[in-house]
Enzyme design. Structure first.
Site, PDB file in Angstrom:
ATOM      1  N   ASN A 195       8.353   7.828 -26.531  1.00 32.89           N
ATOM      2  CA  ASN A 195       8.637   7.072 -27.751  1.00 32.89           C
ATOM      3  C   ASN A 195       8.872   5.611 -27.438  1.00 32.89           C
ATOM      4  OD1 ASN A 195      11.521   5.975 -28.672  1.00 32.89           O
ATOM      5  ND2 ASN A 195      11.856   7.628 -27.179  1.00 32.89           N
ATOM      6  N   ARG A 196       8.424   4.778 -28.384  1.00 24.89           N
ATOM      7  CA  ARG A 196       8.738   3.339 -28.336  1.00 24.89           C
ATOM      8  C   ARG A 196       9.173   2.912 -29.742  1.00 24.89           C
ATOM      9  NH1 ARG A 196       3.063   3.327 -27.135  1.00 24.89           N
ATOM     10  NH2 ARG A 196       1.747   2.867 -28.953  1.00 24.89           N
ATOM     11  N   MET A 197      10.142   3.651 -30.294  1.00 26.07           N
ATOM     12  CA  MET A 197      10.608   3.374 -31.656  1.00 26.07           C
ATOM     13  C   MET A 197      11.097   1.931 -31.777  1.00 26.07           C
ATOM     14  SD  MET A 197      10.203   6.307 -33.143  1.00 26.07           S
ATOM     15  CE  MET A 197      11.130   6.253 -34.659  1.00 26.07           C
TER      16      MET A 197
ATOM     17  N   PHE B 241      14.457   0.850 -31.853  1.00 28.12           N
ATOM     18  CA  PHE B 241      15.664   0.741 -32.696  1.00 28.12           C
ATOM     19  C   PHE B 241      15.333   0.457 -34.158  1.00 28.12           C
ATOM     20  CE2 PHE B 241      18.554  -0.973 -28.988  1.00 28.12           C
ATOM     21  CZ  PHE B 241      18.587   0.294 -28.436  1.00 28.12           C
TER      22      PHE B 241
ATOM     23  N   SER C  21      17.925   1.480 -23.598  1.00 33.65           N
ATOM     24  CA  SER C  21      16.634   1.779 -24.233  1.00 33.65           C
ATOM     25  C   SER C  21      15.567   0.923 -23.572  1.00 33.65           C
ATOM     26  CB  SER C  21      16.679   1.449 -25.727  1.00 33.65           C
ATOM     27  OG  SER C  21      15.360   1.396 -26.220  1.00 33.65           O
TER      28      SER C  21
ATOM     29  N   ASN D 132      12.873   0.086 -24.999  1.00 34.08           N
ATOM     30  CA  ASN D 132      11.991  -0.411 -26.063  1.00 34.08           C
ATOM     31  C   ASN D 132      12.470  -1.666 -26.776  1.00 34.08           C
ATOM     32  OD1 ASN D 132      10.194   1.786 -25.635  1.00 34.08           O
ATOM     33  ND2 ASN D 132      11.659   3.095 -26.718  1.00 34.08           N
ATOM     34  N   THR D 133      13.553  -2.276 -26.280  1.00 35.33           N
ATOM     35  CA  THR D 133      13.977  -3.587 -26.793  1.00 35.33           C
ATOM     36  C   THR D 133      13.896  -4.532 -25.611  1.00 35.33           C
ATOM     37  OG1 THR D 133      15.423  -2.695 -28.510  1.00 35.33           O
ATOM     38  CG2 THR D 133      15.929  -4.902 -27.731  1.00 35.33           C
TER      39      THR D 133
ATOM     40  N   LYS E 171      25.880   4.107 -22.035  1.00 33.81           N
ATOM     41  CA  LYS E 171      24.716   4.967 -21.789  1.00 33.81           C
ATOM     42  C   LYS E 171      23.724   4.266 -20.874  1.00 33.81           C
ATOM     43  CE  LYS E 171      21.263   7.854 -24.038  1.00 33.81           C
ATOM     44  NZ  LYS E 171      20.860   8.466 -25.312  1.00 33.81           N
TER      45      LYS E 171
ATOM     46  N   ASN F  64      19.288   7.977 -20.590  1.00 30.71           N
ATOM     47  CA  ASN F  64      18.325   7.644 -21.633  1.00 30.71           C
ATOM     48  C   ASN F  64      16.929   8.085 -21.156  1.00 30.71           C
ATOM     49  OD1 ASN F  64      17.124   6.274 -23.917  1.00 30.71           O
ATOM     50  ND2 ASN F  64      18.932   4.953 -23.925  1.00 30.71           N
ATOM     51  N   THR F  65      15.884   7.659 -21.830  1.00 33.55           N
ATOM     52  CA  THR F  65      14.515   8.033 -21.451  1.00 33.55           C
ATOM     53  C   THR F  65      14.080   7.239 -20.214  1.00 33.55           C
ATOM     54  OG1 THR F  65      13.638   6.341 -22.932  1.00 33.55           O
ATOM     55  CG2 THR F  65      13.853   8.566 -23.826  1.00 33.55           C
TER      56      THR F  65
HETATM   57  C1  LIG Z   1      12.209   9.580 -30.495  1.00 32.27           C
HETATM   58  C2  LIG Z   1      13.427   9.260 -29.678  1.00 32.27           C
HETATM   59  C3  LIG Z   1      14.311   8.287 -30.123  1.00 32.27           C
HETATM   60  C4  LIG Z   1      15.459   7.971 -29.368  1.00 32.27           C
HETATM   61  N1  LIG Z   1      16.329   7.019 -29.837  1.00 32.27           N
HETATM   62  C5  LIG Z   1      17.453   6.738 -29.120  1.00 32.27           C
HETATM   63  C6  LIG Z   1      18.395   5.798 -29.597  1.00 32.27           C
HETATM   64  O1  LIG Z   1      18.249   5.228 -30.671  1.00 32.27           O
HETATM   65  N2  LIG Z   1      19.489   5.547 -28.837  1.00 32.27           N
HETATM   66  C7  LIG Z   1      19.713   6.182 -27.632  1.00 32.27           C
HETATM   67  O2  LIG Z   1      20.730   5.931 -26.983  1.00 32.27           O
HETATM   68  N3  LIG Z   1      18.833   7.088 -27.171  1.00 32.27           N
HETATM   69  C8  LIG Z   1      17.727   7.391 -27.880  1.00 32.27           C
HETATM   70  N4  LIG Z   1      16.848   8.321 -27.405  1.00 32.27           N
HETATM   71  C9  LIG Z   1      17.122   8.958 -26.092  1.00 32.27           C
HETATM   72  C10 LIG Z   1      17.813  10.303 -26.220  1.00 32.27           C
HETATM   73  O3  LIG Z   1      19.068  10.172 -26.846  1.00 32.27           O
HETATM   74  C11 LIG Z   1      18.005  10.943 -24.836  1.00 32.27           C
HETATM   75  O4  LIG Z   1      18.883  10.151 -24.071  1.00 32.27           O
HETATM   76  C12 LIG Z   1      16.700  11.070 -24.061  1.00 32.27           C
HETATM   77  O5  LIG Z   1      15.634  11.421 -24.920  1.00 32.27           O
HETATM   78  C13 LIG Z   1      16.787  12.115 -22.939  1.00 32.27           C
HETATM   79  O6  LIG Z   1      17.141  13.377 -23.437  1.00 32.27           O
HETATM   80  P1  LIG Z   1      16.044  14.520 -23.770  1.00 32.27           P
HETATM   81  O7  LIG Z   1      15.177  14.690 -22.560  1.00 32.27           O
HETATM   82  O8  LIG Z   1      16.870  15.707 -24.145  1.00 32.27           O
HETATM   83  O9  LIG Z   1      15.267  14.013 -24.931  1.00 32.27           O
HETATM   84  C14 LIG Z   1      15.702   8.652 -28.140  1.00 32.27           C
HETATM   85  C15 LIG Z   1      14.800   9.631 -27.710  1.00 32.27           C
HETATM   86  C16 LIG Z   1      13.680   9.952 -28.448  1.00 32.27           C
HETATM   87  C17 LIG Z   1      12.738  11.001 -27.945  1.00 32.27           C
END
Ligand SMILES: Cc1cc2nc3c(=O)[nH]c(=O)nc-3n(C[C@H](O)[C@H](O)[C@H](O)COP(=O)(O)O)c2cc1C
Length: 356
Positions: free
Chosen positions: A127-129, A131, A198, A200-201, A233, A262-263
């Site tokens: 994902n590259r939403m 925020f 993140s 993506n910012t 985080k 995070n990702t």
């Molecule tokens: C579509 C999407 C949007 C995400 N948005 C945020 C976010 O706004 N803030 C944040 O701290 N992490 C965000 N994450 C990261 C998740 O909270 C999590 O840390 C990460 O996906 C790893 O966990 P997972 O493997 O269970 O997905 C997002 C992940 C995905 C897939």
């Protein structure tokens, strides 16, 4: 398996997931919007939420972390319910806490679509939403209307709120931008998560560097003035010396704990059949992240006494168990919940009940 869990599981796998994945040509963001919309309507029917919690909800094992009493050890990770639209629904799906956000001080649309990609064989998402969110003020109003305030149990479970930097605000002015969000969300947050990870910012992850992080965290801890604990985080892509810097800053500033991870920007672990999607920009989550997230959580637990909330590639109850065994008191789900549905928190709760 507990008959309730297997019913929920069969329902999700047999009916809900195929419908969700097939609709809108399977575009993951539309599917997500549809799911949150449904949960938002459900969330506005307190009677229904209470009934669902009673009939299908799975009980976790209570634990206290950073002074907060959690009814269960598995939570919803940030990003799923950015604007708190479904805030009352999460308790009924077996979660012991939910992290809303990430919100930013100014509302913003996020990146252009498409910006979420499903890698089914790899059990992953990219994902590259960026925020996309309605802003901290809007979340403040939504939670005020619902009567969700810190410590009042208004959502049935503790609520964390994740804050990040507004895209158009330069990194040099990040502190004031985070402070503006903190002021708006803190009345509603059992804890506040500081998102500096993140991918993506642009420039956001540079806030994980020791000096910049210490300045940011000190300002936030001072403003929070003991009202709510703060968690930081972090990314899974930090080296050990970089993690040491984060820990030093977190400890110096007096934050309550860490959330890892995070990702990732890495593309390791993607199935060869899905290599064509590996070139999409953004953060990778799900099964390819499981091992790296464990390494980071293990390193943190060995090097700090601060509590660590584990996230990243928790796709099964055994994955959650591995994080608990490493010493994380709490875990969070995002991608695993998308693939497995409510059966996953239920299974993790069952495991903690057998093995408290
Ligand atoms: C579509 C999407 C949007 C995400 N948005 C945020 C976010 O706004 N803030 C944040 O701290 N992490 C965000 N994450 C990261 C998740 O909270 C999590 O840390 C990460 O996906 C790893 O966990 P997972 O493997 O269970 O997905 C997002 C992940 C995905 C897939």
């Amino acid at each position: 398996m507990n008959p309730r869990v297997s019913l929920v599981d069969a329902g999700y796998r047999g009916v809900v997931r195929p419908l969700l994945f097939a609709s809108h040509h399977g575009d993951p963001e539309s599917v997500h919007e549809q799911m949150i919309g449904t949960l938002a309507r459900f969330s506005r029917s307190p009677g229904l939420v209470a009934a669902a919690k009673l009939l299908a909800g799975s009980r976790g094992v209570p634990t206290t972390v950073a002074g907060i009493d959690f009814p269960g050890r598995v939570g919803l990770a940030a990003g799923m319910d950015k604007d708190g639209r479904a805030v009352l629904a999460w308790q009924a799906l077996g979660f012991g806490f939910a992290e809303l956000g990430t919100v930013t001080a100014q509302a913003q649309p996020g990146n252009d679509k498409p910006r979420v990609f499903r890698l089914r064989t790899s059990k992953a998402l990219i994902n590259r939403m960026g925020f996309n969110n309605a802003g901290a003020e809007r979340l403040h109003r939504e939670l005020s209307l619902l009567g969700v305030y810190r410590g009042n149990g208004g959502a049935g479970i503790p609520i964390g709120i994740s804050i990040g930097k507004t895209k158009i605000v330069p990194v040099a002015d990040a502190v004031d931008d985070y402070l503006a969000s903190l002021d708006l969300v803190i009345p509603h947050a059992d804890y506040v998560a500081i998102n500096v990870s993140s991918p993506n910012t642009p420039g956001l992850r540079s806030l994980q560097d020791g000096g910049a992080l210490l300045t940011l965290l000190k300002a936030l801890v001072e403003r929070a003035a003991g009202r709510a604990p703060l968690f930081v985080k972090i990314a899974p892509d930090l080296t050990e010396p970089q993690i040491d810097e984060v820990l030093a800053a977190a400890t110096d500033a007096g934050v309550a704990g860490l959330i890892a991870t995070n990702t990732t920007l890495s593309r390791d672990g993607i199935d060869p059949a899905e290599q064509s999607l590996a070139g999409e920009a953004g953060g990778l989550s799900g099964a390819p992240l499981t091992v790296r997230a464990r390494e980071v959580v293990g390193y943190l637990v060995r090097h700090t006494d601060l509590p660590v909330i584990a996230a990243g590639g928790i796709m099964t109850a055994d994955d959650a168990s591995a994080m608990f065994d490493l010493g994380a008191p709490l875990v969070q789900l995002y991608t695993g919940f998308i693939y497995a549905g409510p059966a996953l928190p239920a299974r993790i709760n069952a495991l903690t009940r057998r093995n408290p």
